[in-house]
Write a protein that holds these residues in place. Structure first.
Motif, PDB file in Angstrom:
ATOM      1  N   GLY A   1     -47.409  47.767 -78.929  1.00 22.79           N
ATOM      2  CA  GLY A   1     -46.398  47.171 -79.804  1.00 22.79           C
ATOM      3  C   GLY A   1     -45.182  46.614 -79.077  1.00 22.79           C
ATOM      4  N   ALA A   2     -45.235  46.537 -77.747  1.00 22.54           N
ATOM      5  CA  ALA A   2     -44.068  46.038 -77.005  1.00 22.54           C
ATOM      6  C   ALA A   2     -43.809  44.558 -77.286  1.00 22.54           C
ATOM      7  N   ASP A   3     -42.532  44.174 -77.324  1.00 24.42           N
ATOM      8  CA  ASP A   3     -42.139  42.768 -77.447  1.00 24.42           C
ATOM      9  C   ASP A   3     -41.797  42.165 -76.084  1.00 24.42           C
ATOM     10  N   PHE A   4     -41.326  43.024 -75.172  1.00 21.28           N
ATOM     11  CA  PHE A   4     -41.000  42.587 -73.808  1.00 21.28           C
ATOM     12  C   PHE A   4     -41.537  43.640 -72.840  1.00 21.28           C
ATOM     13  N   VAL A   5     -42.229  43.188 -71.805  1.00 26.28           N
ATOM     14  CA  VAL A   5     -42.690  44.090 -70.742  1.00 26.28           C
ATOM     15  C   VAL A   5     -41.926  43.719 -69.485  1.00 26.28           C
ATOM     16  N   TYR A   6     -41.144  44.669 -68.987  1.00 24.16           N
ATOM     17  CA  TYR A   6     -40.309  44.443 -67.804  1.00 24.16           C
ATOM     18  C   TYR A   6     -40.924  45.255 -66.675  1.00 24.16           C
ATOM     19  N   ALA A   7     -41.596  44.587 -65.746  1.00 25.03           N
ATOM     20  CA  ALA A   7     -42.273  45.293 -64.662  1.00 25.03           C
ATOM     21  C   ALA A   7     -41.360  45.404 -63.452  1.00 25.03           C
ATOM     22  N   LYS A   8     -41.468  46.519 -62.748  1.00 26.01           N
ATOM     23  CA  LYS A   8     -40.695  46.692 -61.503  1.00 26.01           C
ATOM     24  C   LYS A   8     -41.270  47.863 -60.743  1.00 26.01           C
ATOM     25  N   ASN A   9     -41.319  47.726 -59.448  1.00 28.48           N
ATOM     26  CA  ASN A   9     -41.612  48.882 -58.610  1.00 28.48           C
ATOM     27  C   ASN A   9     -40.311  49.533 -58.185  1.00 28.48           C
ATOM     28  N   TRP A  10     -40.359  50.843 -58.008  1.00 26.82           N
ATOM     29  CA  TRP A  10     -39.257  51.552 -57.361  1.00 26.82           C
ATOM     30  C   TRP A  10     -39.835  52.744 -56.615  1.00 26.82           C
ATOM     31  N   SER A  11     -39.096  53.210 -55.623  1.00 33.64           N
ATOM     32  CA  SER A  11     -39.510  54.400 -54.880  1.00 33.64           C
ATOM     33  C   SER A  11     -39.007  55.638 -55.620  1.00 33.64           C
ATOM     34  N   ALA A  12     -39.473  56.806 -55.185  1.00 40.02           N
ATOM     35  CA  ALA A  12     -39.108  58.053 -55.863  1.00 40.02           C
ATOM     36  C   ALA A  12     -37.612  58.325 -55.735  1.00 40.02           C
ATOM     37  N   TYR A  13     -37.046  58.869 -56.804  1.00 40.33           N
ATOM     38  CA  TYR A  13     -35.629  59.268 -56.791  1.00 40.33           C
ATOM     39  C   TYR A  13     -35.501  60.771 -56.528  1.00 40.33           C
ATOM     40  N   ALA A  14     -36.399  61.543 -57.129  1.00 34.19           N
ATOM     41  CA  ALA A  14     -36.256  63.009 -57.112  1.00 34.19           C
ATOM     42  C   ALA A  14     -36.479  63.589 -55.715  1.00 34.19           C
ATOM     43  N   ASP A  15     -35.729  64.633 -55.404  1.00 32.99           N
ATOM     44  CA  ASP A  15     -35.925  65.361 -54.152  1.00 32.99           C
ATOM     45  C   ASP A  15     -37.236  66.131 -54.220  1.00 32.99           C
ATOM     46  N   PRO A  16     -37.941  66.357 -53.130  1.00 32.43           N
ATOM     47  CA  PRO A  16     -37.593  65.976 -51.763  1.00 32.43           C
ATOM     48  C   PRO A  16     -38.157  64.600 -51.383  1.00 32.43           C
ATOM     49  N   ASN A  17     -38.518  63.790 -52.367  1.00 28.33           N
ATOM     50  CA  ASN A  17     -39.235  62.535 -52.059  1.00 28.33           C
ATOM     51  C   ASN A  17     -38.365  61.299 -52.146  1.00 28.33           C
ATOM     52  N   TYR A  18     -37.041  61.476 -52.159  1.00 30.98           N
ATOM     53  CA  TYR A  18     -36.147  60.322 -52.340  1.00 30.98           C
ATOM     54  C   TYR A  18     -36.502  59.187 -51.375  1.00 30.98           C
ATOM     55  N   GLY A  19     -36.711  57.986 -51.942  1.00 29.58           N
ATOM     56  CA  GLY A  19     -36.986  56.803 -51.121  1.00 29.58           C
ATOM     57  C   GLY A  19     -38.418  56.693 -50.631  1.00 29.58           C
ATOM     58  N   LYS A  20     -39.307  57.559 -51.161  1.00 30.01           N
ATOM     59  CA  LYS A  20     -40.701  57.531 -50.682  1.00 30.01           C
ATOM     60  C   LYS A  20     -41.629  56.810 -51.662  1.00 30.01           C
ATOM     61  N   VAL A  21     -42.716  56.257 -51.110  1.00 24.44           N
ATOM     62  CA  VAL A  21     -43.800  55.692 -51.929  1.00 24.44           C
ATOM     63  C   VAL A  21     -44.791  56.824 -52.187  1.00 24.44           C
ATOM     64  N   LEU A  22     -44.980  57.186 -53.454  1.00 21.47           N
ATOM     65  CA  LEU A  22     -45.888  58.294 -53.795  1.00 21.47           C
ATOM     66  C   LEU A  22     -47.249  57.782 -54.248  1.00 21.47           C
ATOM     67  N   SER A  23     -47.272  56.522 -54.688  1.00 20.85           N
ATOM     68  CA  SER A  23     -48.510  55.973 -55.236  1.00 20.85           C
ATOM     69  C   SER A  23     -48.504  54.454 -55.104  1.00 20.85           C
ATOM     70  N   THR A  24     -49.681  53.893 -54.852  1.00 21.57           N
ATOM     71  CA  THR A  24     -49.837  52.432 -54.942  1.00 21.57           C
ATOM     72  C   THR A  24     -51.012  52.160 -55.889  1.00 21.57           C
ATOM     73  N   ASP A  25     -51.120  52.986 -56.903  1.00 20.47           N
ATOM     74  CA  ASP A  25     -52.248  52.960 -57.835  1.00 20.47           C
ATOM     75  C   ASP A  25     -52.258  51.668 -58.653  1.00 20.47           C
ATOM     76  N   ARG A  26     -53.267  50.831 -58.395  1.00 22.79           N
ATOM     77  CA  ARG A  26     -53.311  49.526 -59.071  1.00 22.79           C
ATOM     78  C   ARG A  26     -53.773  49.625 -60.515  1.00 22.79           C
ATOM     79  N   ALA A  27     -54.037  50.833 -60.989  1.00 23.93           N
ATOM     80  CA  ALA A  27     -54.255  51.020 -62.432  1.00 23.93           C
ATOM     81  C   ALA A  27     -52.965  50.724 -63.203  1.00 23.93           C
ATOM     82  N   TRP A  28     -51.816  50.690 -62.488  1.00 20.92           N
ATOM     83  CA  TRP A  28     -50.521  50.412 -63.133  1.00 20.92           C
ATOM     84  C   TRP A  28     -50.139  48.931 -63.047  1.00 20.92           C
ATOM     85  N   THR A  29     -50.953  48.120 -62.379  1.00 20.74           N
ATOM     86  CA  THR A  29     -50.679  46.673 -62.312  1.00 20.74           C
ATOM     87  C   THR A  29     -50.696  46.084 -63.717  1.00 20.74           C
TER      88      THR A  29
END
Ligand code: AN0
Ligand code: CP
Length: 317
Positions: free
Chosen positions: A229-257
């Protein structure tokens, strides 16, 4: 307006959007406002849209523009006070900033999160030093935690295209090979939370944003459910915020493309992305090239958001 770093600096959003549409319909109406005024744009990071749209906005207002790419031709800058400067950095930000301030009337700064210290990034140490020591109004061209000129352009774009008074806007995480800052999603969330839209954030576990930015948004870990039911889809990648993974890539899962199949779950939603975008990681070719893609109008509105901000700063000089 003195400084522009976050949504609060722009005041009521309905007024800001109305002013943006007025500027857009006659972008040379204030061409004398910036006469004999100089904008200095300081880039610590690369840019295509921000440098071009902000320079164009300044020229529409009659300003002169100086651009400095700090990492190309300027002295390498030390940013920490108290450091014994016996390394590779010949100049300190504490001299460089007031010197830059001598040559201009307004300063724009791009300084991304460095991922060396979450505290330093989230305290916005670099842009705050510009605000403190330049003696000039300062605006963000993407700082460590926010990208307000982008979010303002995004808001203008949604207001121009919405067909419901309270559209459903879904911000979805999407995969990317490199660690990217949280500035764009933080900022988009901050601006969406200041509207009355139905605002949903979806991402894999581990990609939770700072709760201060998530605010009133609904967080849904199932991307398909979020997109319904979305009217706008705003896509963006970001790295993890939560400790201890701040600034890390945890996944490159293309199921989210974001694919045509994903977009079929929505209410014929528009697709948005701030650009630059990695095709077939974040979004497939057919979606970004399709009739519901707003990426180019969104980029075009960067000139307008920058012009409203510069106009307000000039009016208060
Ligand atoms: C930057 C980011 O994600 O913050 C700039 C986006 C406007 N993107 C990249 O570095 C690819
Ligand atoms: N969207 C955006 O800010 O693009 P640039 O990084 O090219 O300026």
């Amino acid at each position: 307006m003195r400084n522009f770093t976050c949504v609060n600096d722009i005041g009521p959003l309905d007024k800001a959007v109305a002013e943006a549409l007025e500027v857009k319909s006659n972008r040379f109406a204030y061409k004398h406002l910036g006469e004999n005024r100089t904008l200095m744009m300081i880039f610590f990071n690369s840019s295509l849209r921000t440098r071009l749209s902000t320079q164009k906005a300044a020229m529409n207002l009659g300003m002169n523009v100086i651009v400095l790419d700090v990492n190309q031709g300027a002295w390498k800058l030390e940013t920490e006070r108290g450091v014994i400067m016996d390394g590779d950095k010949p100049e300190h930000l504490l001299e460089a900033i007031p010197v830059m301030g001598c040559y201009c009337d307004v300063i724009g700064v791009r300084s991304f999160a460095r991922f060396e210290s979450k505290e330093d990034d989230y305290q916005e140490k670099v842009i705050n030093q510009f605000i403190r020591y330049s003696g000039r109004p300062v605006f963000s061209m993407e700082a460590a935690t926010r990208h307000p000129l982008q979010s303002f352009a995004d808001l203008i774009t949604i207001e121009e295209h919405k067909t419901k008074s309270r559209p459903k806007v879904v911000m979805t995480w999407a995969p990317h090979p490199k660690a990217l800052p949280q500035a764009v999603p933080n900022s988009f969330a901050e601006w969406m939370n200041a509207t009355d839209y139905d605002f949903v954030i979806t991402h894999p576990h581990g990609y939770e944003l700072d709760p201060a930015f998530v605010g009133r948004a609904t967080v849904e870990y199932d991307q398909d459910k979020a997109l319904a039911g979305a009217d706008f889809v705003y896509a963006k990648n970001w790295s993890a915020y939560a400790d201890p993974n701040y600034g890390k890539v945890l996944s490159t899962d293309r199921a989210w493309t974001v694919t045509a199949e994903k977009m079929a779950l929505t209410d014929n939603a528009f697709f948005m992305h701030c650009l630059p975008v990695r095709r077939n990681m974040i979004v497939t070719d057919d979606v970004i090239e399709g009739p519901r893609s707003l990426v180019i109008p969104e980029a075009a509105n960067r000139e307008i958001s920058a012009q409203v901000v510069l106009k307000r700063i000039l009016q208060d000089l």
